[in-house]
Design a protein around this motif. Sequence first.
Motif, PDB file in Angstrom:
ATOM      1  N   ALA A 165       4.827   7.268  -4.132  1.00  0.00           N
ATOM      2  CA  ALA A 165       4.331   6.042  -5.101  1.00  0.00           C
ATOM      3  C   ALA A 165       4.807   5.975  -6.782  1.00  0.00           C
ATOM      4  O   ALA A 165       5.463   4.993  -6.909  1.00  0.00           O
ATOM      5  CB  ALA A 165       2.732   6.044  -5.133  1.00  0.00           C
ATOM      6  N   ASN A 208       1.014  -1.039   0.133  1.00  0.00           N
ATOM      7  CA  ASN A 208      -0.025  -0.071   0.092  1.00  0.00           C
ATOM      8  C   ASN A 208       0.991   1.399  -0.009  1.00  0.00           C
ATOM      9  O   ASN A 208       1.325   1.552   1.064  1.00  0.00           O
ATOM     10  CB  ASN A 208      -0.850  -0.080   1.370  1.00  0.00           C
ATOM     11  CG  ASN A 208      -1.704   1.341   1.438  1.00  0.00           C
ATOM     12  OD1 ASN A 208      -1.639   2.053   0.558  1.00  0.00           O
ATOM     13  ND2 ASN A 208      -2.085   1.456   2.740  1.00  0.00           N
ATOM     14  N   GLN A 256      -3.868   8.548  -9.555  1.00  0.00           N
ATOM     15  CA  GLN A 256      -2.460   8.098  -9.740  1.00  0.00           C
ATOM     16  C   GLN A 256      -2.617   6.838 -11.015  1.00  0.00           C
ATOM     17  O   GLN A 256      -1.833   6.606 -11.898  1.00  0.00           O
ATOM     18  CB  GLN A 256      -1.603   8.118  -8.890  1.00  0.00           C
ATOM     19  CG  GLN A 256      -0.025   7.960  -9.083  1.00  0.00           C
ATOM     20  CD  GLN A 256       0.952   8.172  -8.095  1.00  0.00           C
ATOM     21  OE1 GLN A 256       0.728   7.539  -6.973  1.00  0.00           O
ATOM     22  NE2 GLN A 256       1.881   8.850  -8.308  1.00  0.00           N
ATOM     23  N   PRO A 266      -8.404   8.260   4.103  1.00  0.00           N
ATOM     24  CA  PRO A 266      -7.810   9.451   3.073  1.00  0.00           C
ATOM     25  C   PRO A 266      -8.908  10.263   2.428  1.00  0.00           C
ATOM     26  O   PRO A 266     -10.007   9.834   2.693  1.00  0.00           O
ATOM     27  CB  PRO A 266      -6.964   8.699   2.155  1.00  0.00           C
ATOM     28  CG  PRO A 266      -7.759   7.413   1.919  1.00  0.00           C
ATOM     29  CD  PRO A 266      -8.252   7.121   3.363  1.00  0.00           C
ATOM     30  N   SER A 294      -8.863   4.921  -3.666  1.00  0.00           N
ATOM     31  CA  SER A 294      -7.435   4.206  -4.132  1.00  0.00           C
ATOM     32  C   SER A 294      -8.195   3.272  -5.072  1.00  0.00           C
ATOM     33  O   SER A 294      -9.129   2.778  -5.552  1.00  0.00           O
ATOM     34  CB  SER A 294      -7.134   3.772  -2.977  1.00  0.00           C
ATOM     35  OG  SER A 294      -6.601   4.784  -1.997  1.00  0.00           O
ATOM     36  N   PHE A 310      -2.486   2.704  -5.215  1.00  0.00           N
ATOM     37  CA  PHE A 310      -2.310   3.794  -5.316  1.00  0.00           C
ATOM     38  C   PHE A 310      -3.441   4.769  -5.112  1.00  0.00           C
ATOM     39  O   PHE A 310      -4.617   4.291  -5.161  1.00  0.00           O
ATOM     40  CB  PHE A 310      -1.919   4.080  -6.962  1.00  0.00           C
ATOM     41  CG  PHE A 310      -0.583   3.354  -7.432  1.00  0.00           C
ATOM     42  CD1 PHE A 310       0.606   3.902  -7.325  1.00  0.00           C
ATOM     43  CD2 PHE A 310      -0.733   2.068  -7.771  1.00  0.00           C
ATOM     44  CE1 PHE A 310       1.673   3.160  -7.874  1.00  0.00           C
ATOM     45  CE2 PHE A 310       0.160   1.246  -8.378  1.00  0.00           C
ATOM     46  CZ  PHE A 310       1.546   1.993  -8.390  1.00  0.00           C
ATOM     47  N   GLN A 311      -3.092   5.952  -4.899  1.00  0.00           N
ATOM     48  CA  GLN A 311      -4.408   7.038  -5.140  1.00  0.00           C
ATOM     49  C   GLN A 311      -4.977   6.692  -6.580  1.00  0.00           C
ATOM     50  O   GLN A 311      -4.332   6.477  -7.566  1.00  0.00           O
ATOM     51  CB  GLN A 311      -3.769   8.542  -5.086  1.00  0.00           C
ATOM     52  CG  GLN A 311      -4.694   9.565  -5.174  1.00  0.00           C
ATOM     53  CD  GLN A 311      -4.126  10.942  -5.055  1.00  0.00           C
ATOM     54  OE1 GLN A 311      -2.930  11.098  -4.557  1.00  0.00           O
ATOM     55  NE2 GLN A 311      -4.892  12.041  -5.511  1.00  0.00           N
ATOM     56  N   TYR A 358       1.186   7.758  -0.952  1.00  0.00           N
ATOM     57  CA  TYR A 358       0.770   8.640  -2.195  1.00  0.00           C
ATOM     58  C   TYR A 358       1.791   9.476  -2.906  1.00  0.00           C
ATOM     59  O   TYR A 358       2.204   9.427  -3.839  1.00  0.00           O
ATOM     60  CB  TYR A 358      -0.427   9.543  -1.900  1.00  0.00           C
ATOM     61  CG  TYR A 358      -1.679   8.617  -1.599  1.00  0.00           C
ATOM     62  CD1 TYR A 358      -1.872   7.193  -2.272  1.00  0.00           C
ATOM     63  CD2 TYR A 358      -2.676   9.209  -0.993  1.00  0.00           C
ATOM     64  CE1 TYR A 358      -2.965   6.503  -1.708  1.00  0.00           C
ATOM     65  CE2 TYR A 358      -4.004   8.229  -0.743  1.00  0.00           C
ATOM     66  CZ  TYR A 358      -4.143   7.183  -1.209  1.00  0.00           C
ATOM     67  OH  TYR A 358      -5.336   6.346  -0.972  1.00  0.00           O
TER      68      TYR A 358
END
Length: 262
Positions: free
Chosen positions: A110, A104, A134, A175, A179, A130-131, A107
């Motif tokens: 990454a 994980n 992204q 967050p 994701s 990832f976010q 961010y």
Amino acid sequence: MRHMRQRYGQHFLVNERVIEQIIQAARRLQTKQLVEIGPGKGALTFALIRAGFSHFKAAEIDPEMISFLKQHLPPQAGVNILEGDFSLLPPETLLPEDTLFVGNLPYAAAADILDKTLSFPYFSAAVFMFQKEQANRIQAQPGGEFYGPLSILSQARAKISLLCQVGKGSFNPPPKVESAVLVFEKLSQPAVEKDAWPFFKKVVQSSFLHRRKTIYNALLLCGFDKEKITRALERAGVDLQTRPEKISLLQFKQISQTLSAK
């Protein structure tokens, strides 16, 4: 712990369904060496151990998390904790064996972590979170909203597929963004040869350095020869007025080859 979360941007995965999907993907892709990046409190680490993985490496930057893992991981699992920023760890930290990476990813780091893993000589596969935006950039195709250097440089080195989408509530603390988990598998034949990679990467990054410019003007502004640019674009079948976000990976490869020719 709150201070450490702010310092390292940690959001700990707590969704058991997502964890199980990652574990199943890791089982399918299993190689001689497993490296987990950013284990945090060990939600994925403990799941890997329960699934039968042992004697793998876990790279962690947070001293508090390192202390926690050392205290709580079962000694018989033989997990080797690599202390420090994975992006800065020397390659010799890992064994020269086919390697599966999981994690994980934080961010902010990454993209750098992904680049390092895809560049590792013994990279075999990876399962990374990832976010969502992204992840969209990594998977994007020419002409798409998110298409850019990250798309091209990732797809040139791996087959990429979406494993699952992950909501904000799957983390503690949650967050601000959604994701996604992506699976990366080494290409049987690299899109760009190792010796040609540094120049190819330079061409791709230069092309997107000046947003809203045509590919011709972008390369010209980055110091490439005018005649070579024209010839390279013609050979790749790219109009001089085309913008970089419309150009495919294979066309960038052709452009790079022509620009590098004597």
